[in-house]
Design a protein around this motif. Structure first.
Motif, PDB file in Angstrom:
ATOM      1  N   ALA A 150       0.821  -1.210   0.000  1.00 56.86           N
ATOM      2  CA  ALA A 150       0.000   0.000   0.000  1.00 56.86           C
ATOM      3  C   ALA A 150       0.855   1.260   0.000  1.00 56.86           C
ATOM      4  O   ALA A 150       0.579   2.207  -0.747  1.00 56.86           O
ATOM      5  CB  ALA A 150      -0.934   0.003   1.209  1.00 56.86           C
ATOM      6  N   ARG A 154      -0.488   1.995  -5.053  1.00 62.23           N
ATOM      7  CA  ARG A 154      -1.781   2.681  -5.025  1.00 62.23           C
ATOM      8  C   ARG A 154      -2.530   2.279  -3.751  1.00 62.23           C
ATOM      9  O   ARG A 154      -3.199   1.243  -3.721  1.00 62.23           O
ATOM     10  CB  ARG A 154      -2.587   2.319  -6.277  1.00 62.23           C
ATOM     11  N   TRP A 155      -2.408   3.105  -2.736  1.00 64.19           N
ATOM     12  CA  TRP A 155      -2.900   2.745  -1.411  1.00 64.19           C
ATOM     13  C   TRP A 155      -4.421   2.576  -1.344  1.00 64.19           C
ATOM     14  O   TRP A 155      -4.930   1.811  -0.519  1.00 64.19           O
ATOM     15  CB  TRP A 155      -2.449   3.772  -0.381  1.00 64.19           C
ATOM     16  N   LYS A 156      -5.164   3.268  -2.186  1.00 66.86           N
ATOM     17  CA  LYS A 156      -6.629   3.240  -2.084  1.00 66.86           C
ATOM     18  C   LYS A 156      -7.210   1.836  -2.256  1.00 66.86           C
ATOM     19  O   LYS A 156      -8.212   1.494  -1.633  1.00 66.86           O
ATOM     20  CB  LYS A 156      -7.246   4.187  -3.109  1.00 66.86           C
ATOM     21  N   SER A 157      -6.566   1.023  -3.082  1.00 69.00           N
ATOM     22  CA  SER A 157      -7.091  -0.325  -3.330  1.00 69.00           C
ATOM     23  C   SER A 157      -6.865  -1.263  -2.144  1.00 69.00           C
ATOM     24  O   SER A 157      -7.387  -2.383  -2.140  1.00 69.00           O
ATOM     25  CB  SER A 157      -6.448  -0.917  -4.590  1.00 69.00           C
ATOM     26  N   TYR A 158      -6.099  -0.811  -1.143  1.00 63.36           N
ATOM     27  CA  TYR A 158      -5.797  -1.657   0.014  1.00 63.36           C
ATOM     28  C   TYR A 158      -6.634  -1.289   1.242  1.00 63.36           C
ATOM     29  O   TYR A 158      -6.489  -1.910   2.293  1.00 63.36           O
ATOM     30  CB  TYR A 158      -4.309  -1.563   0.360  1.00 63.36           C
ATOM     31  N   ASP A 170     -13.265   1.888   7.688  1.00 63.53           N
ATOM     32  CA  ASP A 170     -12.674   2.153   6.380  1.00 63.53           C
ATOM     33  C   ASP A 170     -12.117   3.567   6.275  1.00 63.53           C
ATOM     34  O   ASP A 170     -11.035   3.782   5.723  1.00 63.53           O
ATOM     35  CB  ASP A 170     -13.716   1.949   5.271  1.00 63.53           C
TER      36      ASP A 170
END
Length: 230
Positions: A150, A154-158, A170
């Motif tokens: 992450a 691309r940290w958002k996908s984690y 979240d």
């Protein structure tokens, strides 16, 4: 080693429940072999500084409360389960017949290196079933792996998988990952900047060591940030 999880609010509440003043708390701790000034209790309760592991153990005993109450969380890592049982890392390693360095490495890397006998003894010492212990370590290793991916990508996908693993909200996880990703990017920018500027090997090594230390503390920082909304 980083300071253990600690709740200033719960510490003050525990002290008030037993009707003790800060002076009385440090007097009780002194009887346990832990000499600290009353200012230390004020600092812990104000959140200025967290107690060390052995200070946390002595404080819990002085306040007649479980360590977990002062941690204010359900243990979710090998270290947190150890703390909840009031073991230092060296003492627990000795109890299960493991080299202290190997045990410390297991906690830091969220991996288990013990043999079958050591695994059984560790589960017994921590009051856990072997399957639960191994599952705990496995989840810890997965969390570390996802965290590294992450902050490096691309940290958002984690957000979703890490929120599930950490049992956190979240939005809190997203905020934590955003901050951690930015911090990690700064390490890379600094390193590349010095590399382009042809800085000396010593400076490059210093940044690399600093980044390695940051990565080592990443799981604990993430858990704290996710638990407190980033």
């Amino acid at each position: 080693m980083s300071r253990p999880p600690f709740s200033p609010t719960e510490a003050r509440a525990a002290r008030l429940r037993v009707g003790m003043s800060p002076d009385q708390v440090v007097a009780a701790m002194a009887q346990l072999g832990m000499d600290r000034p009353p200012e230390a209790v004020h600092a812990w309760e104000s959140g200025t500084v967290a107690p060390s592991e052995i200070e946390l153990f002595a404080l819990a005993d002085a306040l007649w409360c479980p360590v977990q109450a002062l941690m204010a969380r359900v243990p979710s890592t090998l270290r947190e389960h150890r703390l909840a049982r009031q073991f230092t890392a060296d003492r627990l390693a000795q109890r299960i017949g493991m080299d202290p360095y190997d045990y410390a490495r297991a906690e830091a890397e969220h991996r288990w290196f013990g043999n079958d006998r050591q695994t059984l003894m560790l589960a017994d010492a921590l009051g856990m079933r072997v399957d639960d212990l191994l599952g705990l370590v496995e989840r810890g290793a997965e969390l570390v792996s996802l965290l590294h991916e992450a902050v490096e990508g691309r940290w958002k996908s984690y957000v979703a998988p890490l929120a599930e693993l950490a049992r956190a909200d979240d939005r809190a996880v997203a905020q934590a990952l955003r901050t951690l990703h930015r911090e990690y990017s700064l390490f890379n920018e600094r390193y590349m900047g010095h590399l382009v500027a042809r800085s000396g090997d010593v400076r490059l090594k210093e940044i690399a060591v600093e980044r390695a230390r940051w990565l080592r503390d990443l799981p604990e920082r993430f858990r704290l940030m996710a638990a407190h909304g980033g």
